[in-house]
Design a protein around this motif. Structure first.
Motif, PDB file in Angstrom:
ATOM      1  N   ASP A  66       0.806  -1.219   0.000  1.00 45.79           N
ATOM      2  CA  ASP A  66       0.000   0.000   0.000  1.00 45.79           C
ATOM      3  C   ASP A  66       0.842   1.274   0.000  1.00 45.79           C
ATOM      4  OD1 ASP A  66      -2.234  -1.528  -0.115  1.00 45.79           O
ATOM      5  OD2 ASP A  66      -2.848  -1.249   1.956  1.00 45.79           O
ATOM      6  N   LYS A  67       2.155   1.121   0.103  1.00 47.18           N
ATOM      7  CA  LYS A  67       3.032   2.289   0.057  1.00 47.18           C
ATOM      8  C   LYS A  67       3.810   2.360  -1.255  1.00 47.18           C
ATOM      9  CE  LYS A  67       3.466   2.419   5.067  1.00 47.18           C
ATOM     10  NZ  LYS A  67       4.317   2.124   6.238  1.00 47.18           N
ATOM     11  N   VAL A  68       3.464   1.467  -2.178  1.00 45.00           N
ATOM     12  CA  VAL A  68       4.162   1.411  -3.459  1.00 45.00           C
ATOM     13  C   VAL A  68       3.609   2.464  -4.403  1.00 45.00           C
ATOM     14  CG1 VAL A  68       4.548   0.001  -5.519  1.00 45.00           C
ATOM     15  CG2 VAL A  68       4.725  -1.031  -3.256  1.00 45.00           C
ATOM     16  N   GLY A  69       4.502   3.151  -5.096  1.00 39.19           N
ATOM     17  CA  GLY A  69       4.087   4.081  -6.125  1.00 39.19           C
ATOM     18  C   GLY A  69       4.091   3.389  -7.473  1.00 39.19           C
ATOM     19  N   GLY A  70       2.953   3.334  -8.140  1.00 40.97           N
ATOM     20  CA  GLY A  70       2.863   2.649  -9.422  1.00 40.97           C
ATOM     21  C   GLY A  70       2.053   1.372  -9.313  1.00 40.97           C
ATOM     22  N   GLU A  71       1.615   0.868 -10.461  1.00 42.73           N
ATOM     23  CA  GLU A  71       0.713  -0.284 -10.486  1.00 42.73           C
ATOM     24  C   GLU A  71       1.365  -1.550 -11.023  1.00 42.73           C
ATOM     25  OE1 GLU A  71      -2.615   0.960 -12.768  1.00 42.73           O
ATOM     26  OE2 GLU A  71      -3.309   2.422 -11.290  1.00 42.73           O
ATOM     27  N   ASN A  72       2.612  -1.473 -11.441  1.00 43.01           N
ATOM     28  CA  ASN A  72       3.267  -2.631 -12.022  1.00 43.01           C
ATOM     29  C   ASN A  72       3.960  -3.467 -10.963  1.00 43.01           C
ATOM     30  OD1 ASN A  72       2.567  -1.969 -14.719  1.00 43.01           O
ATOM     31  ND2 ASN A  72       4.287  -0.540 -14.813  1.00 43.01           N
ATOM     32  N   TRP A  73       4.166  -4.740 -11.277  1.00 44.18           N
ATOM     33  CA  TRP A  73       4.839  -5.620 -10.334  1.00 44.18           C
ATOM     34  C   TRP A  73       6.267  -5.164 -10.059  1.00 44.18           C
ATOM     35  CZ3 TRP A  73       2.823  -8.703  -7.000  1.00 44.18           C
ATOM     36  CH2 TRP A  73       1.555  -9.245  -7.231  1.00 44.18           C
ATOM     37  N   ASN A  74       6.899  -4.550 -11.047  1.00 45.14           N
ATOM     38  CA  ASN A  74       8.271  -4.090 -10.800  1.00 45.14           C
ATOM     39  C   ASN A  74       8.296  -2.975  -9.762  1.00 45.14           C
ATOM     40  OD1 ASN A  74       7.204  -2.389 -13.143  1.00 45.14           O
ATOM     41  ND2 ASN A  74       9.072  -1.278 -12.657  1.00 45.14           N
ATOM     42  N   ASN A  75       7.187  -2.204  -9.639  1.00 47.43           N
ATOM     43  CA  ASN A  75       7.113  -1.184  -8.590  1.00 47.43           C
ATOM     44  C   ASN A  75       7.123  -1.830  -7.212  1.00 47.43           C
ATOM     45  OD1 ASN A  75       4.775   0.262 -10.791  1.00 47.43           O
ATOM     46  ND2 ASN A  75       6.813   1.090 -10.439  1.00 47.43           N
ATOM     47  N   ARG A 227      16.180  -9.529  -1.762  1.00 53.64           N
ATOM     48  CA  ARG A 227      16.808  -9.259  -3.057  1.00 53.64           C
ATOM     49  C   ARG A 227      16.535 -10.413  -4.015  1.00 53.64           C
ATOM     50  NH1 ARG A 227      21.008  -9.974  -6.342  1.00 53.64           N
ATOM     51  NH2 ARG A 227      21.956  -8.146  -7.315  1.00 53.64           N
ATOM     52  N   LYS A 228      16.203 -10.078  -5.249  1.00 56.05           N
ATOM     53  CA  LYS A 228      15.918 -11.103  -6.266  1.00 56.05           C
ATOM     54  C   LYS A 228      17.225 -11.735  -6.739  1.00 56.05           C
ATOM     55  CE  LYS A 228      12.830 -10.539  -9.601  1.00 56.05           C
ATOM     56  NZ  LYS A 228      12.169  -9.999 -10.821  1.00 56.05           N
ATOM     57  N   ASP A 229      17.234 -13.045  -6.789  1.00 54.16           N
ATOM     58  CA  ASP A 229      18.383 -13.773  -7.306  1.00 54.16           C
ATOM     59  C   ASP A 229      18.246 -13.884  -8.824  1.00 54.16           C
ATOM     60  OD1 ASP A 229      20.444 -15.446  -7.969  1.00 54.16           O
ATOM     61  OD2 ASP A 229      19.712 -17.183  -6.855  1.00 54.16           O
ATOM     62  N   LYS A 250      13.744 -10.321 -34.976  1.00 61.28           N
ATOM     63  CA  LYS A 250      12.502  -9.708 -34.489  1.00 61.28           C
ATOM     64  C   LYS A 250      12.262 -10.102 -33.039  1.00 61.28           C
ATOM     65  CE  LYS A 250       9.715 -11.117 -37.790  1.00 61.28           C
ATOM     66  NZ  LYS A 250       8.462 -11.344 -38.563  1.00 61.28           N
ATOM     67  N   VAL A 251      11.892  -9.099 -32.236  1.00 54.94           N
ATOM     68  CA  VAL A 251      11.513  -9.333 -30.840  1.00 54.94           C
ATOM     69  C   VAL A 251      10.127  -8.752 -30.638  1.00 54.94           C
ATOM     70  CG1 VAL A 251      12.028  -8.886 -28.418  1.00 54.94           C
ATOM     71  CG2 VAL A 251      13.903  -9.237 -30.036  1.00 54.94           C
ATOM     72  N   TYR A 252       9.233  -9.547 -30.077  1.00 58.34           N
ATOM     73  CA  TYR A 252       7.891  -9.090 -29.724  1.00 58.34           C
ATOM     74  C   TYR A 252       7.819  -8.974 -28.196  1.00 58.34           C
ATOM     75  CZ  TYR A 252       6.651 -10.630 -34.447  1.00 58.34           C
ATOM     76  OH  TYR A 252       6.592 -10.801 -35.810  1.00 58.34           O
ATOM     77  N   SER A 253       7.440  -7.794 -27.722  1.00 55.22           N
ATOM     78  CA  SER A 253       7.321  -7.564 -26.279  1.00 55.22           C
ATOM     79  C   SER A 253       5.861  -7.310 -25.944  1.00 55.22           C
ATOM     80  CB  SER A 253       8.180  -6.369 -25.873  1.00 55.22           C
ATOM     81  OG  SER A 253       7.920  -5.979 -24.546  1.00 55.22           O
ATOM     82  N   TYR A 254       5.309  -8.137 -25.084  1.00 50.49           N
ATOM     83  CA  TYR A 254       3.877  -8.014 -24.758  1.00 50.49           C
ATOM     84  C   TYR A 254       3.685  -7.945 -23.242  1.00 50.49           C
ATOM     85  CZ  TYR A 254      -1.129  -8.524 -25.803  1.00 50.49           C
ATOM     86  OH  TYR A 254      -2.480  -8.307 -25.961  1.00 50.49           O
ATOM     87  N   GLY A 255       3.366  -6.738 -22.750  1.00 46.28           N
ATOM     88  CA  GLY A 255       2.992  -6.590 -21.344  1.00 46.28           C
ATOM     89  C   GLY A 255       4.124  -6.627 -20.356  1.00 46.28           C
ATOM     90  N   PHE A 256       5.356  -6.428 -20.823  1.00 48.34           N
ATOM     91  CA  PHE A 256       6.514  -6.436 -19.923  1.00 48.34           C
ATOM     92  C   PHE A 256       6.807  -5.002 -19.498  1.00 48.34           C
ATOM     93  CE2 PHE A 256      11.330  -6.554 -19.632  1.00 48.34           C
ATOM     94  CZ  PHE A 256      11.338  -7.041 -18.340  1.00 48.34           C
ATOM     95  N   SER A 257       7.082  -4.787 -18.194  1.00 45.03           N
ATOM     96  CA  SER A 257       7.226  -3.429 -17.664  1.00 45.03           C
ATOM     97  C   SER A 257       8.658  -2.914 -17.665  1.00 45.03           C
ATOM     98  CB  SER A 257       6.662  -3.371 -16.245  1.00 45.03           C
ATOM     99  OG  SER A 257       7.306  -4.320 -15.411  1.00 45.03           O
ATOM    100  N   TYR A 258       9.638  -3.738 -18.009  1.00 51.57           N
ATOM    101  CA  TYR A 258      11.040  -3.321 -18.104  1.00 51.57           C
ATOM    102  C   TYR A 258      11.573  -2.767 -16.777  1.00 51.57           C
ATOM    103  CZ  TYR A 258      10.542  -4.048 -23.099  1.00 51.57           C
ATOM    104  OH  TYR A 258      10.323  -4.625 -24.327  1.00 51.57           O
ATOM    105  N   GLY A 259      11.316  -3.494 -15.704  1.00 50.36           N
ATOM    106  CA  GLY A 259      11.864  -3.105 -14.409  1.00 50.36           C
ATOM    107  C   GLY A 259      13.371  -3.272 -14.391  1.00 50.36           C
ATOM    108  N   ASP A 260      14.043  -2.389 -13.679  1.00 50.24           N
ATOM    109  CA  ASP A 260      15.505  -2.423 -13.650  1.00 50.24           C
ATOM    110  C   ASP A 260      16.053  -3.740 -13.112  1.00 50.24           C
ATOM    111  OD1 ASP A 260      15.615   0.124 -14.699  1.00 50.24           O
ATOM    112  OD2 ASP A 260      15.776   1.108 -12.747  1.00 50.24           O
ATOM    113  N   VAL A 261      15.334  -4.350 -12.169  1.00 50.18           N
ATOM    114  CA  VAL A 261      15.821  -5.586 -11.567  1.00 50.18           C
ATOM    115  C   VAL A 261      15.930  -6.702 -12.611  1.00 50.18           C
ATOM    116  CG1 VAL A 261      13.526  -6.417 -10.903  1.00 50.18           C
ATOM    117  CG2 VAL A 261      15.543  -7.165  -9.611  1.00 50.18           C
TER     118      VAL A 261
END
Length: 324
Positions: A66-75, A227-229, A250-261
């Motif tokens: 509830d303290k996370v900013g943003g709606e993506n899992w990477n947030n 921390r994610k392994d 060719k690369v198709y990207s569907y619904g990926f949020s590109y989190g830094d982790v």
């Protein structure tokens, strides 16, 4: 020439599958309703022994979500590096007129209690894994029941020869809805140890009063447990990464949020495919220009020098170039 299809949580959401951040929050509240009420309540020394460990883990989890900013899992994963444990920790019960001996006794009792409490923090990683497993299992059952519609335009893409599939999702949507085999689940899937967490190597929790009393490294060590392994998945799925080559144009990207982790995986992919490859986004992503700019910039920063485009008709017709 061949192609790579990268799947993020937005892929499931686009099929109506309830894997949003809010869906998991609802699952936690449904199973642990008191967690919402007590998520930010300090635990008293007297009451701790009556607290259920899973309830405690749910409170910490809900407070963090509830303290996370943003709606993506990477947030959410990024927020795991900044969990505020201190709002659950009581202060020592000092008295103004106590003797030094009384003060020492109170402090001894307090530190013994804190030692027990910290074991509860340690258990959070185990219970959070359990929560994820139970939730994803419920979602997977619905997918197996074939209650979600397939997208015909995706079928056309999936018929392309020598397509590789790489997903960050824990669900088997590609396998169950589209009968695709050989999907690489980089973070595993339901029934396996699910991989999640933040990507910070040098998190410092801070040096407030409680931190100093517990020892300056305690809370830092606790946060590092979340921390994610990303090293082991690279080793586990080395066969997939060996399949990557300059033949992939060719690369198709569907619904990926590109989190830094998760950048370590994307960087590995970029290094392995054709330098002039075409990277495809969905129309949905292209409609959010600010978010798309962030993704474009990250890909450039991570070494991608090919063409960035999006699809006018969801994911089949090649439309406008969106490169800088």
């Amino acid at each position: 020439m061949s192609s790579l299809f990268i799947v993020g949580n937005g892929f499931d959401i686009a099929h109506g599958i309830p894997t949003k951040y809010s869906d998991f929050r609802t699952f936690i509240i449904k199973n642990y309703p008191d967690a919402l009420k007590y998520r930010d309540e300090i635990i008293s020394l007297l009451d701790y022994k009556y607290i259920n460990e899973k309830e405690f883990a749910a409170e910490i989890l809900l407070s963090t979500m509830d303290k996370v900013g943003g709606e993506n899992w990477n947030n959410f994963e990024e927020a795991l590096a900044y969990i505020d444990f201190s709002n659950k920790l009581p202060r020592p019960n000092h008295k103004e007129d106590e003797t030094e001996e009384e003060d020492n006794i109170l402090m001894k009792d307090y530190l013994l209690y804190m030692d027990i409490l910290t074991s509860g923090f340690i258990q959070c990683t185990k219970y959070w894994q359990d929560f994820f497993q139970l939730w994803i299992r419920e979602v997977q059952i619905q997918i197996k029941l074939d209650t979600y519609a397939r997208k015909e335009n995706l079928r056309k893409i999936f018929n392309e020869p020598d397509m590789l599939y790489f997903t960050f999702n824990y669900t088997k949507t590609l396998e169950k809805l589209y009968r695709i085999k050989g999907v690489t689940h980089i973070h595993n899937y339901v029934g396996q140890q699910l991989v999640f967490g933040h990507g910070q190597d040098d998190v410092m929790y801070g040096e407030d009063e409680i931190d100093l009393m517990l020892g300056s490294s305690f809370l830092d060590d606790m946060v590092l447990k979340f921390r994610k392994d990303t090293d082991f998945p690279l080793i586990k799925h080395k066969k997939f990464f060996k399949k990557l080559s300059y033949d992939i144009n060719k690369v198709y990207s569907y619904g990926f949020s590109y989190g830094d982790v998760d950048s370590v995986y994307i960087k590995r992919i970029i290094k392995s495919i054709a330098p002039d490859a075409v990277w495809n986004f969905t129309t949905f992503e292209a409609n959010d220009s600010a978010d798309l700019d962030i993704k474009k910039n990250k890909l450039r920063d991570w070494g991608f020098n090919g063409i960035l485009i999006y699809m006018k008709v969801d994911f089949y017709y090649v439309g406008n170039i969106v490169t800088k």
